[in-house]
Structures are given as C-alpha cells and as structure tokens.
Design a protein around this motif. Structure first.
Motif, mmCIF file in Angstrom:
data_model
loop_
_atom_site.group_PDB
_atom_site.id
_atom_site.type_symbol
_atom_site.label_atom_id
_atom_site.label_comp_id
_atom_site.label_asym_id
_atom_site.label_seq_id
_atom_site.Cartn_x
_atom_site.Cartn_y
_atom_site.Cartn_z
ATOM 1 N N ALA A 1 -35.011 26.783 -18.227
ATOM 2 C CA ALA A 1 -33.723 27.350 -18.168
ATOM 3 C C ALA A 1 -33.724 28.634 -17.980
ATOM 4 O O ALA A 1 -32.855 29.239 -17.206
ATOM 5 C CB ALA A 1 -33.223 27.120 -19.787
ATOM 6 N N TRP A 2 -34.759 29.325 -18.215
ATOM 7 C CA TRP A 2 -34.833 30.805 -18.072
ATOM 8 C C TRP A 2 -35.100 31.066 -16.422
ATOM 9 O O TRP A 2 -34.440 31.823 -15.697
ATOM 10 C CB TRP A 2 -36.028 31.642 -18.707
ATOM 11 N N MET A 3 -35.811 30.247 -15.968
ATOM 12 C CA MET A 3 -35.973 30.295 -14.196
ATOM 13 C C MET A 3 -34.725 30.028 -13.737
ATOM 14 O O MET A 3 -34.285 30.847 -12.599
ATOM 15 C CB MET A 3 -36.961 29.253 -13.847
ATOM 16 N N GLY A 4 -33.999 28.966 -14.026
ATOM 17 C CA GLY A 4 -32.641 28.625 -13.609
ATOM 18 C C GLY A 4 -31.544 29.679 -13.649
ATOM 19 O O GLY A 4 -30.819 30.187 -12.835
ATOM 20 N N VAL A 5 -31.607 30.226 -14.847
ATOM 21 C CA VAL A 5 -30.618 31.507 -15.063
ATOM 22 C C VAL A 5 -30.939 32.517 -14.507
ATOM 23 O O VAL A 5 -29.757 33.150 -13.874
ATOM 24 C CB VAL A 5 -30.459 31.595 -16.596
ATOM 25 N N VAL A 6 -32.143 33.000 -14.284
ATOM 26 C CA VAL A 6 -32.364 34.192 -13.562
ATOM 27 C C VAL A 6 -31.931 33.992 -12.054
ATOM 28 O O VAL A 6 -31.375 35.084 -11.557
ATOM 29 C CB VAL A 6 -33.928 34.672 -13.770
ATOM 30 N N GLU A 7 -32.656 32.880 -11.598
ATOM 31 C CA GLU A 7 -31.933 32.902 -9.862
ATOM 32 C C GLU A 7 -30.537 32.595 -9.850
ATOM 33 O O GLU A 7 -30.038 33.158 -8.876
ATOM 34 C CB GLU A 7 -32.829 31.490 -9.676
ATOM 35 N N LEU A 8 -30.065 32.102 -10.740
ATOM 36 C CA LEU A 8 -28.524 31.942 -10.599
ATOM 37 C C LEU A 8 -27.926 33.206 -10.582
ATOM 38 O O LEU A 8 -27.123 33.822 -9.711
ATOM 39 C CB LEU A 8 -27.859 31.224 -11.558
ATOM 40 N N THR A 9 -28.250 34.108 -11.548
ATOM 41 C CA THR A 9 -27.847 35.569 -11.745
ATOM 42 C C THR A 9 -27.853 36.488 -10.477
ATOM 43 O O THR A 9 -27.246 37.185 -10.197
ATOM 44 C CB THR A 9 -28.484 36.101 -13.002
ATOM 45 N N ASN A 10 -29.394 36.335 -9.945
ATOM 46 C CA ASN A 10 -29.752 37.025 -8.784
ATOM 47 C C ASN A 10 -28.974 36.676 -7.524
ATOM 48 O O ASN A 10 -28.966 37.297 -6.641
ATOM 49 C CB ASN A 10 -31.190 37.077 -8.535
#
Length: 433
Positions: free
Chosen positions: A332-341
């Motif tokens: 989840a954190w990997m996906g959220v950070v990538e989406l945000t960036n």
C-alpha cells in the motif's frame, strides 16, 4: 554566490546514480531513530518513576512534532530548496538525540520527543522529493519505491538496534548507546548532503526574507485533488493498521505465549516492518494500482486471521496475520507514494508529499487513541474488534472506489502535466490567508 556555485559544481562531479543513492541514504539515516525510543520506555519509566499516563503523553509528542514539522517543511522545501530543509531537519533531530542522552525526567523526554518528530516532519517532504528528482532516468515509480523502502526499513533497523542494546547492555549504557550511534549516523547524513545537487533551480528559489514561514494549508493543486484524496484515504487506512501493530504488537504476542522472552514483542514489530520493506523491494512489477488493490485485500485477510486467532488463543495465527499485515503495508505504501509522485507537479512536490505524510500520521495515531478510549468503556477486546471491523469495512469501500476511479488515475507509465490545464500555478502555490 561563488561558494554556492562551487558547491553545486562539486556535487555535479559525482555521477547521477551516486547522487541519487546518497539522497536515499540520507533519508534512511534520518529515519533510523523514528522508533528508537520504543524499547527504552520501560527503562525510563523505572529510572524516572514515570506513570503510564506520562509515557502515553511522551509517546504522543512524536506525532504532534511530526505534524508541525510537516506543516512547515513541505512548502519551505519548495521555496528554499530540498537540501536546506533536509539539513535543518537533520540538525533538529541531532538536537533531539542530545536531549535524550541528557534526559533527567518527564519534561526532557517530552522535549526530545517533540524535537525528534519536528525534525523528521521538517525533512520528510523535501528529502523524498529530492530522491524522486535525482533519479538518473527520472523514473518516478522506481524512485518512489526507494523512498517508501527507506520510510519502513530505517525505523525497523533502529528499533532492532535499540531492542538488542536494551536487552544486552546494563546501566546507563542501555539508553545512551542507541542515541550515541544515532548521533554519529546523523552527522554522517549531514556530510552526505554535500554529495548531491540541489534539485530546485536557482531562479525558482526564494530568499529567507521572501519565503513564507506560516504553516501550509492542507490542500493540494486543484488539478490533482481527486486522485490525491484517493491516495490519502488509502494511506490513512494502511497507517491506521500500522499504528495498531506498533502500539499493541509488543504486548499481544507475549501475552499469548507462555514464558515468552521479553524481546519477543519488539522483535514481532520489527518483523512487521521488515516484511513491509522486503515486499517493496520485489513488488515494483505490480504497478502502483495493483499493489494498492492487493494491499486492500490483504488488510481484510490479515485482520480476519488476527481476530479468529485471538478468539482461539493461537499465537501462530496472530503471527501470520502480522506478516500479512506487513505485506499489506509494504504494498500500500509503495503504491500510494508512487501515485502521489506521478500526480504531484515538480513545483509543489514537497508540499504535496507533506500533506500526504500528515494524513499518514493522522491515520496512525487517531484510531489507536480512540481504541484506547473505547477500551475503558467496552473493554480492550471489543474495542480492538471494533477497530478491525471498521478497517475491513474501509478496505471494502476503497476497493469499490478503486474500480470507479481506474479511468481517471494515471497508468503505470503516465505522469500528469507539471501544471494541470486551467490551473493557475501562482495561485495554487500561494500561502494561505
């Protein structure tokens, strides 16, 4: 002016890959001490005669400090540059480490905890933004994974170090040694910031006089509001479950295991964070959206397993649920950070990331505090069960929302325009009234 030019030239002499690596190492070193205090609370409580309420207040000082740091660090990182804010954060955390070393009671520990949180909040947005912007190929997915790995693996390494020292050392060494090690690492981090370039162009930077030091508003550019809201909701859910494990994990497993070693609970939390970090190392092939979907499914599986195991009194099921929870957190954190960036424009990336981190700390602290209050009324088991049911219901709602948002979210190779069409860049970046 010449000194600054020479400094940038010296940083440019290193290959881009080295500069990217150094920026990631600096973030890792800064976050190494995030949970360094957790295994040391029993020692302080015994040495200083602190009550459980005192410990709870000291514990809460960290997220409070982080929140205030994030409110200042994001926008200042976009105005003054990534490196000045990263260095300011490192120096603040170093001051906090010295407070821990010289702590003599409740007040000094609370001040140290607040300073530690403020320093981490100050540098989090700018440091992660620098990692993304220094990636040799500007691959935001790969750079985001590195930043996410550092966010979880560094606290795990720090907690493991403090746990082992607290168990095997005696006397004042048990408390002093972890922070002496951390102070050395922070000093190394300050030195390493000279090895990579500033990613904000000189003509875009503001002076100290023109920069706004007022706390930033909790808002993002209008063109990314919908996908950011989705990312923030996923972040709140996943960090709520992480906060649950960080606060209750050290006591759940030892309580289920007769004659368990005192370090078992702390090592269980380290295993949770380590699992999350390992998953991020090999999960890049999924893409951010699939990673989020899988993580939401695993939230339901992990909490169902834990609830069933607690009802049956089985430690193996709780351990399995913790590993599933760590896997969910990592994805989840990997996906959220990538989406945000992917959606954050370069000119406000640190600001957007800081708002995301504020959501994360809100998610990790508030549900746990509410569970504690509910436990006084309904009992711990019912309060814990209620939080699990709420988390699983939220995961189902987010899965439904994901299906509806698929068409408007960027694909795994897409980056939204730097300035969304129809958005006034100057107005979006302006300080709040």
């Amino acid at each position: 002016m010449r000194a600054g030019t020479d400094h940038r030239t010296a940083a440019h002499r290193l290959p881009p890959g080295w500069q990217f690596t150094l920026s990631a190492v600096v973030l890792f070193l800064a976050l190494f001490g995030s949970h360094l205090a957790t295994p040391l609370y029993p020692i302080w409580q015994a040495d200083f005669g602190l009550s459980n309420t005192d410990i709870a207040i000291i514990f809460a000082g960290y997220p409070v400090g982080v929140t205030f740091g994030l409110l200042h660090g994001g926008r200042l990182g976009d105005q003054l540059g990534r490196k000045p804010l990263t260095r300011a954060g490192l120096l603040t955390i170093l001051a906090a480490s010295l407070c821990y070393l010289w702590a003599g009671g409740f007040t000094s520990l609370l001040v140290a905890r607040l300073l530690n949180g403020y320093g981490i909040g100050l540098l989090s947005g700018p440091a992660v933004a620098a990692i993304v912007e220094l990636h040799p190929t500007r691959n935001r997915g790969s750079a985001s994974r590195i930043g996410a790995i550092a966010t979880l693996s560094a606290p795990a390494a720090g907690m493991l170090t403090a746990t082992l020292i607290a168990h095997y050392a005696t006397g004042p060494t048990a408390v002093a040694a972890p922070y002496i090690i951390f102070a050395v690492l922070l000093t190394l981090g300050l030195i390493l910031t000279g090895g990579y370039r500033e990613t904000i162009h000189p003509e875009e930077k503001q002076s100290l006089r023109s920069a706004s030091f007022r706390p930033q508003a909790l808002r993002v550019p209008p063109g990314i509001a919908l996908p950011f809201a989705y990312a923030a909701c996923v972040a709140v859910l996943t960090w709520a479950n992480t906060g649950l494990w960080l606060s209750l994990g050290p006591s759940i497993i030892p309580a289920l295991m007769q004659g368990a070693h005192p370090m078992t609970g702390g090592l269980a939390v380290v295993a949770f964070l380590t699992t999350a970090g390992i998953v991020q190392l090999g999960g890049g092939w999924l893409g951010y959206l699939r990673a989020i979907v899988v993580s939401l499914i695993l939230v339901i599986a992990a909490l169902t397993t834990v609830l069933a195991s607690l009802h049956a009194g089985g430690v193996a099921g709780v351990a399995l649920g913790m590993l599933l929870g760590g896997t969910s957190q990592g994805l989840a954190w990997m996906g959220v950070v990538e989406l945000t960036n992917r959606i954050a424009p370069d000119w406000s990336r640190a600001t957007v990331l800081s708002v995301l981190y504020i959501c994360c700390y809100f998610g990790s602290v508030v549900p746990v505090l509410l569970t504690g209050l509910a436990a006084d009324v309904f009992g711990l088991s019912r309060a814990f069960g209620g939080l699990c049911v709420l988390s699983m219901s939220s995961a189902v709602a987010l899965l439904i929302w994901t299906a509806r948002l698929r068409r408007v979210l960027p694909d795994r190779h897409e980056i939204l325009p730097d300035v969304p069409k129809g958005v006034d860049r100057t107005a979006s970046a302006a300080p709040p009234d």
